[in-house]
Design a protein around this motif. Structure first.
Motif, PDB file in Angstrom:
ATOM      1  N   TYR A 169      -7.715   4.012  -1.416  1.00 28.02           N
ATOM      2  CA  TYR A 169      -7.452   2.831  -0.604  1.00 28.02           C
ATOM      3  C   TYR A 169      -8.112   3.552   0.849  1.00 28.02           C
ATOM      4  O   TYR A 169      -8.692   2.868   1.598  1.00 28.02           O
ATOM      5  CB  TYR A 169      -6.245   2.414  -0.433  1.00 28.02           C
ATOM      6  N   TYR A 170      -7.501   4.668   1.199  1.00 25.74           N
ATOM      7  CA  TYR A 170      -7.589   5.147   2.467  1.00 25.74           C
ATOM      8  C   TYR A 170      -9.244   5.916   2.505  1.00 25.74           C
ATOM      9  O   TYR A 170      -9.854   5.861   3.698  1.00 25.74           O
ATOM     10  CB  TYR A 170      -6.614   6.127   3.127  1.00 25.74           C
ATOM     11  N   VAL A 230       0.970  -1.285   0.051  1.00 25.38           N
ATOM     12  CA  VAL A 230       0.207  -0.027  -0.004  1.00 25.38           C
ATOM     13  C   VAL A 230       0.773   1.176  -0.147  1.00 25.38           C
ATOM     14  O   VAL A 230       0.465   2.162  -0.696  1.00 25.38           O
ATOM     15  CB  VAL A 230      -0.882  -0.029   1.114  1.00 25.38           C
ATOM     16  N   PRO A 231       1.879   1.406   0.831  1.00 23.21           N
ATOM     17  CA  PRO A 231       2.713   2.646   0.866  1.00 23.21           C
ATOM     18  C   PRO A 231       3.430   2.925  -0.650  1.00 23.21           C
ATOM     19  O   PRO A 231       3.425   4.063  -1.052  1.00 23.21           O
ATOM     20  CB  PRO A 231       3.837   2.213   1.987  1.00 23.21           C
ATOM     21  N   GLN A 232       3.651   1.718  -1.349  1.00 22.16           N
ATOM     22  CA  GLN A 232       3.902   1.843  -2.804  1.00 22.16           C
ATOM     23  C   GLN A 232       3.121   2.792  -3.714  1.00 22.16           C
ATOM     24  O   GLN A 232       3.665   3.326  -4.412  1.00 22.16           O
ATOM     25  CB  GLN A 232       4.564   0.599  -3.197  1.00 22.16           C
ATOM     26  N   ALA A 233       1.841   2.457  -3.458  1.00 22.13           N
ATOM     27  CA  ALA A 233       1.090   3.062  -4.168  1.00 22.13           C
ATOM     28  C   ALA A 233       1.043   4.444  -4.188  1.00 22.13           C
ATOM     29  O   ALA A 233       0.605   5.204  -5.183  1.00 22.13           O
ATOM     30  CB  ALA A 233      -0.424   2.526  -3.849  1.00 22.13           C
ATOM     31  N   ALA A 268      -7.928   9.097  12.480  1.00 19.16           N
ATOM     32  CA  ALA A 268      -7.193   8.729  13.953  1.00 19.16           C
ATOM     33  C   ALA A 268      -7.263   7.408  14.477  1.00 19.16           C
ATOM     34  O   ALA A 268      -6.060   6.934  14.952  1.00 19.16           O
ATOM     35  CB  ALA A 268      -7.791   9.967  15.317  1.00 19.16           C
ATOM     36  N   MET A 269      -8.259   6.719  14.348  1.00 16.05           N
ATOM     37  CA  MET A 269      -8.672   5.391  14.546  1.00 16.05           C
ATOM     38  C   MET A 269      -7.908   4.333  13.806  1.00 16.05           C
ATOM     39  O   MET A 269      -7.266   3.642  14.251  1.00 16.05           O
ATOM     40  CB  MET A 269      -9.897   4.952  14.851  1.00 16.05           C
ATOM     41  N   MET A 270      -7.917   4.716  12.469  1.00 13.87           N
ATOM     42  CA  MET A 270      -7.136   4.188  11.438  1.00 13.87           C
ATOM     43  C   MET A 270      -5.629   4.096  11.715  1.00 13.87           C
ATOM     44  O   MET A 270      -4.920   3.095  11.493  1.00 13.87           O
ATOM     45  CB  MET A 270      -7.546   4.386  10.113  1.00 13.87           C
TER      46      MET A 270
END
Length: 234
Positions: free
Chosen positions: A131-132, A117-120, A163-165
């Motif tokens: 995604y987020y 996911v961070p690569q996206a 915040a919760m995520m």
């Protein structure tokens, strides 16, 4: 300016085609997670999936489209698992607890999520944000309902959702991903996080959870006073 995300081929209609596409996506999850987008190759993805190179192109026009579809699919799977875990749970605070547990289970099953996911953000930023955004949108909707029903205090649902995520993301990284195959007391992590969540979210009228142990003040009150032992209190 952000580029438009590439679109995969239409979904296969046959069961065999669906199984083949699923194998390709799972192989892509392994390859992108192991090598990163830049170093990954279509040939390696096809090889790990056990399909011919030409078969890959039946389902995806190029490597980037497979990556985009993988990130979207992982997000969809995560939202589905969270929904199933909390569907019949009564009360928002209880749902938060079960949702956290379900997220940990998802991370355990998809450990390369934290690499993919961070690569996206750099491969295709709209996919990264989607995604987020989709996770937060569903999360905020649930918090908004709980606010209207007086279960949690009033606030900005989107701010609270992110915040919760963020909290769940770091807890999963520390106690699931970094733990590897070592056994971790997930119940302890869930309990600790749930107390924190309740303290931050619960409305003033929400029932308090049972204490985990004797409060420090009560324990101190039961301890013998130095004066009673004949000692001079400084």
């Amino acid at each position: 300016m952000n580029q438009v995300s590439p679109s995969p081929r239409p979904l296969p209609v046959t069961a065999r085609g669906q199984r083949t596409r699923e194998r390709i996506l799972r192989a892509a999850e392994e390859v992108f997670g192991d090598r990163g987008f830049e170093r990954a190759s279509v040939a390696e993805i096809a090889g790990r999936a056990g399909v011919a190179l030409g078969t890959f192109y039946i389902y995806f026009p190029d490597k980037k489209s497979a990556f985009v579809e993988l990130v979207d699919e992982l997000g969809s799977r995560l939202r589905r698992d969270l929904g199933e875990a909390t569907r019949d749970v009564k009360g928002r605070l209880a749902a938060e607890r079960e949702g956290l547990r379900a997220f940990f289970a998802f991370v355990r099953a998809h450990r390369k999520l934290y690499r993919i996911v961070p690569q996206a953000e750099f491969v295709d930023e709209p996919t990264f944000r989607r995604y987020y955004d989709r996770l937060a949108s569903r999360y905020a909707a649930g918090l908004r309902r709980a606010m209207s029903e007086g279960e949690v205090h009033e606030g900005d649902p989107e701010v609270l959702a992110y915040a919760m995520m963020g909290m769940a993301d770091f807890l999963g990284m520390r106690w699931v991903l970094w733990a590897g195959d070592e056994a971790e007391d997930i119940d302890r992590i869930v309990d600790e996080a749930s107390r924190f969540i309740r303290a931050g979210l619960a409305a003033a009228t929400a029932p308090a959870p049972p204490p985990a142990g004797p409060p420090a003040a009560a324990a101190a009150a039961r301890a013998p006073s130095p004066a009673k032992k004949g000692k001079r209190v400084p």
